[in-house]
Design an enzyme around this catalytic site. Structure first.
Site, PDB file in Angstrom:
ATOM      1  N   TYR B 105       0.570  -1.407   0.256  1.00  0.00           N
ATOM      2  CA  TYR B 105      -0.510   0.091  -0.178  1.00  0.00           C
ATOM      3  C   TYR B 105       0.631   1.591   0.112  1.00  0.00           C
ATOM      4  O   TYR B 105       0.508   2.341  -1.058  1.00  0.00           O
ATOM      5  CB  TYR B 105      -1.088  -0.295   0.747  1.00  0.00           C
ATOM      6  CG  TYR B 105      -2.663  -1.192   0.938  1.00  0.00           C
ATOM      7  CD1 TYR B 105      -3.106  -0.479  -0.324  1.00  0.00           C
ATOM      8  CD2 TYR B 105      -2.394  -1.583   1.537  1.00  0.00           C
ATOM      9  CE1 TYR B 105      -4.011  -1.063  -0.575  1.00  0.00           C
ATOM     10  CE2 TYR B 105      -3.242  -2.774   2.171  1.00  0.00           C
ATOM     11  CZ  TYR B 105      -4.965  -1.852   0.792  1.00  0.00           C
ATOM     12  OH  TYR B 105      -5.747  -3.203  -0.034  1.00  0.00           O
ATOM     13  N   GLU B 204       0.129 -30.065  13.392  1.00  0.00           N
ATOM     14  CA  GLU B 204      -0.625 -29.289  12.223  1.00  0.00           C
ATOM     15  C   GLU B 204      -2.012 -28.648  13.249  1.00  0.00           C
ATOM     16  O   GLU B 204      -1.690 -26.793  12.529  1.00  0.00           O
ATOM     17  CB  GLU B 204      -1.238 -30.623  11.219  1.00  0.00           C
ATOM     18  CG  GLU B 204      -1.795 -29.844  10.425  1.00  0.00           C
ATOM     19  CD  GLU B 204      -2.034 -30.169   8.985  1.00  0.00           C
ATOM     20  OE1 GLU B 204      -1.086 -31.237   8.898  1.00  0.00           O
ATOM     21  OE2 GLU B 204      -2.288 -29.488   7.679  1.00  0.00           O
ATOM     22  N   ASP B 256      -2.355 -34.127   9.864  1.00  0.00           N
ATOM     23  CA  ASP B 256      -2.531 -34.879   9.248  1.00  0.00           C
ATOM     24  C   ASP B 256      -2.418 -35.707   7.279  1.00  0.00           C
ATOM     25  O   ASP B 256      -0.835 -35.568   7.988  1.00  0.00           O
ATOM     26  CB  ASP B 256      -3.697 -33.592   8.631  1.00  0.00           C
ATOM     27  CG  ASP B 256      -4.902 -33.082   9.025  1.00  0.00           C
ATOM     28  OD1 ASP B 256      -5.112 -33.429  10.118  1.00  0.00           O
ATOM     29  OD2 ASP B 256      -5.515 -32.534   8.044  1.00  0.00           O
TER      30      ASP B 256
END
Lengths: 371, 371
Positions: B105, B204, B256
């Protein structure tokens, strides 16, 4: 400090167990007396929320839905409902808790009562809250992620795993990351002790939270900064409510300027549609919006992105949302639709890293009579 | 404690400034001597990473790309490059920092050097790291969100805004949410002091992190628990590296069972493709995988989801990824493709809330000779 008379009493595991057993007893009594068991619930839609005049928060209206064992779907629902109660009572007895996702996986062992999706098990947990008038926290069910954080001069006591209360000042006893809000912030787990602040600034993004910390906004304005991490978790909304109610601190909400951010404000100030049964518990009707508006986009000539089709739909839905029927919101939503642009809170960096704390926020707070 | 000789020296703002000015001087000299200025960078793709035999991490190979002012694109790039250096030097002088989003920005005020997207400015920040051999942290640029957390018996000192170091034990001095990892975990900001742990378990999901905390896994196994929050931020990988290197603690990674989780492990153990220029700094080549595998799905008969097309593509890409060319990974990836299923770590709840800490993890750690 404001009165603490509305503070929720400490809910014991044994009381929750009795409540749940009472619900099961009612179902059993229906069966024993030859009736088909059924449950009645308020319908949890945008069209069934009404403003509670007494508390100024939005709650469910008169419209209800029914779960009856007369249909196969309804009967399956009731069996799952009983399995869930059994699972919760087991947790209460062994002092365990479970994520909503774990409960979904646990149901793998429930034969025909196995949930088809986590959406289904989450919904049932909400139904159970509505029926029992208790909270998910009382059932020891928790969401997957939480971890919103607080920096500022507020001292809390948090009960640890061993049952001891630990005192933490959220300014002096934490690193730059702040104090992480746990999933359960009820009275039995977390006590609010003292503060040296004038107000709370609840901030949508991590980048802006860090900006206010780096610029020393909290110290200069005696502010407590709360990072919402997008759509705030229940525990974040609950701690805002408690800080407002028990410590009497006003809440300002500083978000991006887009329909999803307006919803964030709505869920804090008015109550969320999905949790309107506990709006009393979560919503802060006096919360003030100091986030980016469509007028700000024009007045500050901010860098913008074009509204997507989804954004436009969300804004149009908000125009029909009973919570947003004020002059302010109707005008801002209509302006945003007409300019077809949205802006992020960090877009204020166009004018330099200090602009937000030197100009934007002091102006907004000044308009609200706060700074 | 293992040797600390590889600990990175403290980088002073003034040194970073000198480095950056040196780069600008080189560009100037090219122009003054009538040459067209250009920059040479290693190409940052999967096909250009090679195993560094000395350190066992993956780094960029010989293939390079060139940014030359001969083309319009290249010239624009160089102007933006100089604007960014100017912005960073300004921050170094005023002791400020900025998110990557804020820098994007800020460029609104740079006329023709304005970035077209944040992807472009992020990439340029990485280029600057590669060219200067410094870190984004040295440039005072930080990511939007961080906030991964630690629970366990490890004591750190963190420097606060006022320049004082505060001592925090990540077991005794924090609430249930743990210690939040700040964005800068370099030596000038964070000191690792003492520990009473046998190993680190990097996890995780938040649900599983909370499960291990609730089940007391950290206390029973003397483990430090680190919540990765999905794909770990640089600061999370860096603190894992420092704990491994400076305290000699082994790192186990519990995720996972899907291709994205394999990548999480890859980025921790081998180094990520996008940050291979700092693999030395971030990767822990001795990290061990204790996450869900395709074999686990079969052996434990876990609840699964079907692989999506995206999952299949990611697995096929991993089969070609030089980092995954081991017997273990090739076999597991091929098995996952053949059964066409993936599973979450929380799916172990099928066997009850204690199964993961009573059976699954002790078995895995036993296989690795750790428990």
């Amino acid at each position: 400090m404001a009165g603490t008379r509305k503070r929720r009493k400490i809910q014991m595991n044994s009381e929750t167990e009795q409540e749940l057993k009472g619900i099961v007893r009612n179902i059993l009594e229906s069966i024993n007396s030859g009736e088909i068991p059924e449950l009645h619930l308020p319908s949890r839609t945008r069209d069934n929320i009404v403003l509670d005049q007494l508390t100024s928060v939005w709650k469910y209206g008169e419209s209800t839905t029914r779960r009856s064992a007369k249909s196969l779907d309804g009967a399956e629902y009731l069996v799952k409902f009983l399995y869930v109660i059994d699972f919760i009572i087991e947790m209460l007895k062994t002092n365990k808790s479970s994520t909503l996702r774990e409960m979904y996986y646990i149901s793998e062992g429930w034969d025909l009562a196995k949930f088809g999706s986590q959406g289904e098990s989450d919904l049932l947990a909400e139904d159970l809250e509505v029926i029992s008038k208790l909270l998910r926290e009382d059932f020891k069910l928790r969401p997957e992620e939480n971890g919103a954080s607080i920096i500022g001069d507020i001292t809390i006591e948090e009960k640890n795993r061993k049952g001891d209360f630990k005192t933490i000042n959220c300014k002096d006893d934490v690193g730059d990351g702040g104090y992480t809000i746990p999933y359960n912030v009820e009275q039995e787990k977390l006590h609010l002790k003292t503060h040296g602040a004038n107000f709370v600034m609840a901030i949508e993004t991590g980048g802006m939270f860090d900006r206010l910390v780096e610029n020393g906004f909290d110290e200069r304005f005696n502010a407590v900064l709360v990072h919402l991490k997008g759509q705030p978790a229940r525990s974040t909304r609950r701690i805002l409510k408690r800080v407002n109610q028990e410590m009497g601190l006003p809440i300002y909400v500083f978000t991006d300027g887009d329909p999803w951010s307006f919803r964030i404000f709505g869920s804090i100030a008015y109550g969320a549609i999905k949790t309107a049964h506990i709006s009393d518990h979560l919503a802060v009707p006096t919360a003030e919006y100091v986030g980016i508006t469509a007028s700000d986009i024009l007045n500050y000539n901010l860098p913008t992105d074009k509204l997507t089709d989804k954004d436009v739909n969300a804004l149009q839905s908000e125009l029909k949302d009973p919570r947003f029927q004020t002059e302010f919101w109707k005008a801002e939503i209509e302006t945003m639709l007409s300019i077809s642009k949205k802006a992020e809170q960090q877009s204020l960096a166009k004018y330099g890293l200090d602009y937000v704390t030197e100009k934007y926020l002091p102006d907004k707070l000044g308009e609200l009579g706060a700074a």
